[in-house]
Design an enzyme around this catalytic site. Sequence first.
Site, PDB file in Angstrom:
ATOM      1  N   TYR A 140      72.233  27.840  46.659  1.00 30.38           N
ATOM      2  CA  TYR A 140      73.283  26.714  46.372  1.00 30.38           C
ATOM      3  C   TYR A 140      71.948  25.368  46.283  1.00 30.38           C
ATOM      4  O   TYR A 140      71.222  25.460  47.106  1.00 30.38           O
ATOM      5  CB  TYR A 140      73.976  26.227  47.417  1.00 30.38           C
ATOM      6  CG  TYR A 140      75.015  24.865  47.506  1.00 30.38           C
ATOM      7  CD1 TYR A 140      75.753  24.735  46.389  1.00 30.38           C
ATOM      8  CD2 TYR A 140      74.513  24.012  48.198  1.00 30.38           C
ATOM      9  CE1 TYR A 140      76.657  23.525  46.363  1.00 30.38           C
ATOM     10  CE2 TYR A 140      75.176  22.768  48.218  1.00 30.38           C
ATOM     11  CZ  TYR A 140      76.247  22.806  47.298  1.00 30.38           C
ATOM     12  OH  TYR A 140      76.890  21.396  47.080  1.00 30.38           O
ATOM     13  N   ASP A 235      63.268  24.871  46.332  1.00 29.39           N
ATOM     14  CA  ASP A 235      64.388  23.620  46.908  1.00 29.39           C
ATOM     15  C   ASP A 235      64.168  23.931  48.365  1.00 29.39           C
ATOM     16  O   ASP A 235      64.839  24.885  49.135  1.00 29.39           O
ATOM     17  CB  ASP A 235      65.662  24.099  46.223  1.00 29.39           C
ATOM     18  CG  ASP A 235      66.849  23.326  47.019  1.00 29.39           C
ATOM     19  OD1 ASP A 235      66.582  22.348  47.762  1.00 29.39           O
ATOM     20  OD2 ASP A 235      68.062  23.293  46.664  1.00 29.39           O
ATOM     21  N   LYS A 263      67.857  16.443  53.676  1.00 30.98           N
ATOM     22  CA  LYS A 263      68.354  16.735  55.273  1.00 30.98           C
ATOM     23  C   LYS A 263      67.237  16.146  55.988  1.00 30.98           C
ATOM     24  O   LYS A 263      67.474  14.750  56.224  1.00 30.98           O
ATOM     25  CB  LYS A 263      68.745  18.058  55.443  1.00 30.98           C
ATOM     26  CG  LYS A 263      69.618  18.811  54.600  1.00 30.98           C
ATOM     27  CD  LYS A 263      70.048  20.004  54.800  1.00 30.98           C
ATOM     28  CE  LYS A 263      70.899  20.634  53.924  1.00 30.98           C
ATOM     29  NZ  LYS A 263      72.090  20.691  54.096  1.00 30.98           N
TER      30      LYS A 263
HETATM   31  C1  LIG Z   1      69.167  24.228  49.662  1.00 30.66           C
HETATM   32  C2  LIG Z   1      69.974  23.164  49.320  1.00 30.66           C
HETATM   33  N1  LIG Z   1      69.737  22.349  48.151  1.00 30.66           N
HETATM   34  C3  LIG Z   1      70.432  21.356  47.797  1.00 30.66           C
HETATM   35  C4  LIG Z   1      71.614  21.058  48.789  1.00 30.66           C
HETATM   36  C5  LIG Z   1      72.281  19.787  48.140  1.00 30.66           C
HETATM   37  O1  LIG Z   1      72.161  18.846  49.388  1.00 30.66           O
HETATM   38  P1  LIG Z   1      73.191  17.555  49.665  1.00 30.66           P
HETATM   39  O2  LIG Z   1      74.272  18.275  50.050  1.00 30.66           O
HETATM   40  O3  LIG Z   1      72.468  16.596  50.526  1.00 30.66           O
HETATM   41  O4  LIG Z   1      73.385  16.972  48.024  1.00 30.66           O
HETATM   42  C6  LIG Z   1      71.734  21.726  49.758  1.00 30.66           C
HETATM   43  C7  LIG Z   1      72.920  21.163  50.851  1.00 30.66           C
HETATM   44  O5  LIG Z   1      73.890  20.785  50.626  1.00 30.66           O
HETATM   45  C8  LIG Z   1      70.968  22.768  50.123  1.00 30.66           C
HETATM   46  O6  LIG Z   1      71.386  23.445  51.278  1.00 30.66           O
HETATM   47  N1  LIG Z   2      75.355  24.429  52.741  1.00 29.02           N
HETATM   48  C1  LIG Z   2      75.762  23.235  52.570  1.00 29.02           C
HETATM   49  C2  LIG Z   2      74.398  22.557  52.655  1.00 29.02           C
HETATM   50  O1  LIG Z   2      73.477  22.897  53.094  1.00 29.02           O
HETATM   51  C3  LIG Z   2      76.682  22.655  53.524  1.00 29.02           C
HETATM   52  C4  LIG Z   2      76.971  21.319  53.571  1.00 29.02           C
HETATM   53  C5  LIG Z   2      78.379  20.818  52.758  1.00 29.02           C
HETATM   54  O2  LIG Z   2      78.283  21.599  51.674  1.00 29.02           O
HETATM   55  O3  LIG Z   2      78.952  20.092  53.071  1.00 29.02           O
END
Ligand SMILES: Cc1ncc(COP(=O)(O)O)c(C=O)c1O
Ligand SMILES: N[C@H](C=O)CCC(=O)O
Length: 425
Positions: A140, A235, A263
């Site tokens: 993701y 990522d 994060k």
């Molecule tokens: C590996 C990774 N990339 C991208 C994202 C997207 O980050 P955000 O939720 O801050 O948009 C997340 C988490 O949601 C993630 O765990």
């Molecule tokens: N796995 C997601 C972020 O790393 C969980 C956070 C979300 O989608 O709210």
Amino acid sequence: MTQSLLEKASQYIVGGVNSPVRAFTGVGGEPLFVESAQGSRIHASDGRAYIDYVGSWGPMIGGHSRPEVIEAVQRAATRGLSFGAPTEVETEMAKRICEIVPSIERVRMVNSGTEATMTAIRLARGYTGRDRVVKFEGHYHGHSDSLLVKAGSGALTQGVPNSPGVPAGLAELTMTLPFNDLDSVRAAFREKGDEIACIIVEPVAGNMNCVPPIAGFLEGLKEICAEHGAILIFDEVMTGFRLAPGGAQQWAGVTPDVTTLGKVVGGGMPVGAVGGRREIMEHLSPLGPVYQAGTLSGNPLGMAAGLAMMDIISEPGFHQGLEDSTRRLCSGLKLAADDAGIPLSINQVPGMFGLFFTKEEPVERFSQVQACDIDRFKRFFHGMLEQGIYLAPSAFEAGFLSSAHSDEDIDSTVDAARQVFTRLA
Ligand SMILES: Cc1ncc(COP(=O)(O)O)c(C=O)c1O
Ligand SMILES: N[C@H](C=O)CCC(=O)O
């Protein structure tokens, strides 16, 4: 009958939540509503305190409500909330990132992990003049169109890894391959190598539960990218500053061309970043033609929180402590499961872990993750919640530890699991 907080929220918020995983659809029941959090614990509206292994999905690596972070944000707030013009604190933040993550020579601050990865693949496409993107099943990278294809995390939990609304013509340019399978990457590049702009990978997958790379996998991706003139994007939104100060790339000893961060970099504020080799990064506006912008990017509160967090993760022994706690938790849980006769496979890297209800060991592939006993996970989750332990409410999410998790917290988590395992047989 009185309405639950979820019912009240659902009258105004879609599904009652502002991000799907927290709705508890992956485990059933109603989500906890949080009132405050301190150290290793969240305090919920039911009046109970829970030992928290979600940590806001990663940012709370130093524990909740760290006074250094809160005070930095308070100080920054007194000077103004946003200016839409450069500030020195942004330079300080960028310098700090470049020092801690040496593969990053130039950086652009954004407001989320999604923005960071969206920008990274646009940059890779603009730099190479190619359109195709390689990603891995169950990974993701946020919710931008090109990356919501066979996606993990909430998309997987909700059963919509390929989201409606993503144009088929765009999704077609995203090639999804099995993680930890270099042969399939080689085959894809043999066929379409001169059309592929980049590989984007979670160096440790944390959105299909927690799955580390097998030996040689990340090195192989780097070789393939170099051979075909494609950009390697790590990522590190989840792994950045967590597995080691310099993230998974330091932990694994493999350097990407471009890194995305989120994060931890914002210390709990909405901050992301994309950075990498200067020659590539300078293709971004205003130096280059690849456009990217943000009204609130480099926001002073976010920079203040992030810098305070950088100080915390730079404390001597910080990552060793996190690694020791992770090992203590995982070995305790494994022993408790074995004693109860529950097949449990555990993956761990410093500060992150994955619990898989399966006889298979090790879990290295997405297909193995999908084959786990999800129903047993749901019962485990609710059993642990009753015992005051808050785990990620989905079998497809990693668990997170913070430096605030004490040995006592971990031992009481293991004691709770021991009780719950006896009811799972
Ligand atoms: C590996 C990774 N990339 C991208 C994202 C997207 O980050 P955000 O939720 O801050 O948009 C997340 C988490 O949601 C993630 O765990
Ligand atoms: N796995 C997601 C972020 O790393 C969980 C956070 C979300 O989608 O709210």
